[in-house]
Design a protein around this motif. Structure first.
Motif, PDB file in Angstrom:
ATOM      1  N   ALA A 147      31.176  66.996  15.498  1.00 50.02           N
ATOM      2  CA  ALA A 147      30.242  65.888  15.688  1.00 50.02           C
ATOM      3  C   ALA A 147      29.182  66.299  16.695  1.00 50.02           C
ATOM      4  N   ILE A 148      27.959  65.809  16.480  1.00 49.86           N
ATOM      5  CA  ILE A 148      26.889  65.967  17.452  1.00 49.86           C
ATOM      6  C   ILE A 148      26.679  64.622  18.122  1.00 49.86           C
ATOM      7  N   ARG A 149      26.760  64.611  19.432  1.00 50.67           N
ATOM      8  CA  ARG A 149      26.558  63.381  20.176  1.00 50.67           C
ATOM      9  C   ARG A 149      25.530  63.599  21.275  1.00 50.67           C
ATOM     10  N   ILE A 150      24.724  62.573  21.506  1.00 55.34           N
ATOM     11  CA  ILE A 150      23.620  62.657  22.458  1.00 55.34           C
ATOM     12  C   ILE A 150      23.800  61.569  23.494  1.00 55.34           C
ATOM     13  N   GLY A 151      23.692  61.961  24.765  1.00 52.65           N
ATOM     14  CA  GLY A 151      23.826  60.993  25.838  1.00 52.65           C
ATOM     15  C   GLY A 151      25.133  61.123  26.568  1.00 52.65           C
ATOM     16  N   ARG A 152      25.450  60.130  27.339  1.00 47.81           N
ATOM     17  CA  ARG A 152      26.678  60.155  28.143  1.00 47.81           C
ATOM     18  C   ARG A 152      27.890  60.004  27.228  1.00 47.81           C
ATOM     19  N   LEU A 153      28.889  60.843  27.448  1.00 48.72           N
ATOM     20  CA  LEU A 153      30.086  60.804  26.619  1.00 48.72           C
ATOM     21  C   LEU A 153      31.161  59.966  27.288  1.00 48.72           C
ATOM     22  N   ALA A 154      31.835  59.175  26.465  1.00 44.51           N
ATOM     23  CA  ALA A 154      32.977  58.423  26.976  1.00 44.51           C
ATOM     24  C   ALA A 154      34.145  59.372  27.224  1.00 44.51           C
ATOM     25  N   ASP A 155      34.959  59.049  28.214  1.00 46.35           N
ATOM     26  CA  ASP A 155      36.155  59.859  28.463  1.00 46.35           C
ATOM     27  C   ASP A 155      37.079  59.776  27.251  1.00 46.35           C
ATOM     28  N   SER A 156      37.569  60.919  26.807  1.00 46.30           N
ATOM     29  CA  SER A 156      38.465  60.938  25.649  1.00 46.30           C
ATOM     30  C   SER A 156      39.194  62.265  25.634  1.00 46.30           C
ATOM     31  N   ASN A 157      40.051  62.413  24.639  1.00 45.85           N
ATOM     32  CA  ASN A 157      40.762  63.679  24.470  1.00 45.85           C
ATOM     33  C   ASN A 157      39.971  64.667  23.640  1.00 45.85           C
ATOM     34  N   LEU A 158      38.750  64.295  23.224  1.00 45.86           N
ATOM     35  CA  LEU A 158      37.924  65.200  22.434  1.00 45.86           C
ATOM     36  C   LEU A 158      37.373  66.310  23.318  1.00 45.86           C
ATOM     37  N   VAL A 159      36.987  67.398  22.684  1.00 47.89           N
ATOM     38  CA  VAL A 159      36.452  68.558  23.393  1.00 47.89           C
ATOM     39  C   VAL A 159      34.945  68.607  23.170  1.00 47.89           C
ATOM     40  N   ALA A 160      34.180  68.584  24.247  1.00 50.58           N
ATOM     41  CA  ALA A 160      32.722  68.555  24.158  1.00 50.58           C
ATOM     42  C   ALA A 160      32.122  69.802  24.786  1.00 50.58           C
ATOM     43  N   ARG A 161      31.125  70.358  24.098  1.00 52.88           N
ATOM     44  CA  ARG A 161      30.377  71.512  24.616  1.00 52.88           C
ATOM     45  C   ARG A 161      28.910  71.121  24.724  1.00 52.88           C
ATOM     46  N   ARG A 162      28.348  71.175  25.913  1.00 54.23           N
ATOM     47  CA  ARG A 162      26.932  70.850  26.085  1.00 54.23           C
ATOM     48  C   ARG A 162      26.073  71.982  25.546  1.00 54.23           C
ATOM     49  N   MET A 163      25.219  71.677  24.588  1.00 59.01           N
ATOM     50  CA  MET A 163      24.364  72.693  23.984  1.00 59.01           C
ATOM     51  C   MET A 163      22.936  72.640  24.510  1.00 59.01           C
TER      52      MET A 163
END
Length: 309
Positions: A147-163
């Motif tokens: 998934a591509i997400r823009i903006g502040r991320l909610a706390d979760s168990n997902l793994v996010a990489r800032r591109m």
């Protein structure tokens, strides 16, 4: 589901198949890194479990019994299926193939097409299913690979990489500027029509910054609220209000005169662009290479001071 055989039984079936294929217990023992006596023990155990004689043994050679030959063919098919499974896993790990399920905000879809076109052209075994929605999709429930997400991320168990980080700009259509004028200060912005992109019902604020002055937080609003970024954009182009757009989307509109800047001497905070997955490790090639393609695109289309890590 309870299996009607054990892992040890599968191992004995594999040993039996290799003994038949190689023609001797000693040859199979060398290949399997076992002693000949251990191989012999595995075969005796297999015959005890099946209740049939599988091999005729002599000092010169081994031959299958009639039942043993039929059983061997099925054991060999089992081994071939295991090899095929390993090969398929290797292909999925090393070569992009299969369906890539990717979720993106609607406004990012045009960037997605440009970013992934080279990958899709290069790998005809790769297919793509795009979930374009300005609401956040449940990655696990929808089996989303990326998934591509823009903006502040909610706390979760997902793994996010800032591109990357994208600046955002306030813009309006020339028609709006002619009829309503444009705000000259942040305080005046609150009295203008702002077209709101919102997926939840809450007040909308714009944070504005200018060197040497205190930051300004302005509550904005208007008659038009949508959960779809394309709708918001089209409403702006019709002269119905001011919108906040990512810089890569706003600059072409400013360049061809379809939009004019609003409070250009003030800046808005940048928002992160993230690649989000449900797990960190062992991503298949289709996900790894899609992330790499998106990173390359964003690096090329984002000012160097805001590019991803």
């Amino acid at each position: 589901m309870k299996l009607d055989f054990t892992i040890d039984r599968l191992k004995r079936m594999a040993v039996f198949a290799r003994v038949v294929e190689l023609g001797s217990m000693s040859a199979a023992a060398r290949e399997l890194d076992m002693t000949p006596s251990a191989v012999s023990q595995q075969l005796r155990q297999l015959e005890a479990e099946t209740g049939v004689v599988l091999l005729h043994r002599s000092t010169r050679k081994l031959t299958t019994t009639e039942v043993g030959q039929a059983y061997y063919e099925d054991c060999a098919a089992m081994l071939q299926a295991a090899r095929a499974a390993d090969g398929r896993l290797g292909d999925l790990r090393d070569e992009p193939r299969g369906e890539l399920r990717i979720a993106v905000p609607i406004g990012f879809a045009a960037h997605l097409a440009q970013a992934l076109a080279p990958l899709m052209h290069a790998h005809p075994a790769l297919s793509l299913r795009v979930f374009a929605d300005d609401r956040q999709i449940d990655l696990i429930a929808e089996r989303i690979d990326l998934a591509i997400r823009i903006g502040r991320l909610a706390d979760s168990n997902l793994v996010a990489r800032r591109m990357a980080e994208w600046r955002h700009l306030l813009v309006a259509a020339p028609a709006y500027a002619r009829v309503r004028g444009l705000p000259r200060t942040p305080a005046e912005l609150a009295r203008h029509e702002t077209i709101i992109l919102s997926v939840i019902n809450r007040p909308e604020y714009v944070d504005l910054h200018r060197p040497g002055e205190p930051a300004q937080r302005v509550r904005v609003g208007g008659r038009i609220v949508s959960n779809n970024s394309r709708t918001v954009l089209q409403m702006m182009l019709q002269g119905l209000g001011i919108v906040r757009l990512p810089e890569p989307d706003a600059l072409p509109l400013l360049a061809d005169g379809r939009a004019v800047p609003v409070l250009p001497e003030w800046s808005l905070p940048s928002l992160g662009v993230y690649a989000v997955t449900a797990q960190r490790d062992s991503q298949p090639a289709k996900v790894r290479q899609a992330i790499a393609a998106l990173q390359a695109y964003l690096d090329a289309h984002t000012p160097s001071s805001l590019a991803g890590a």
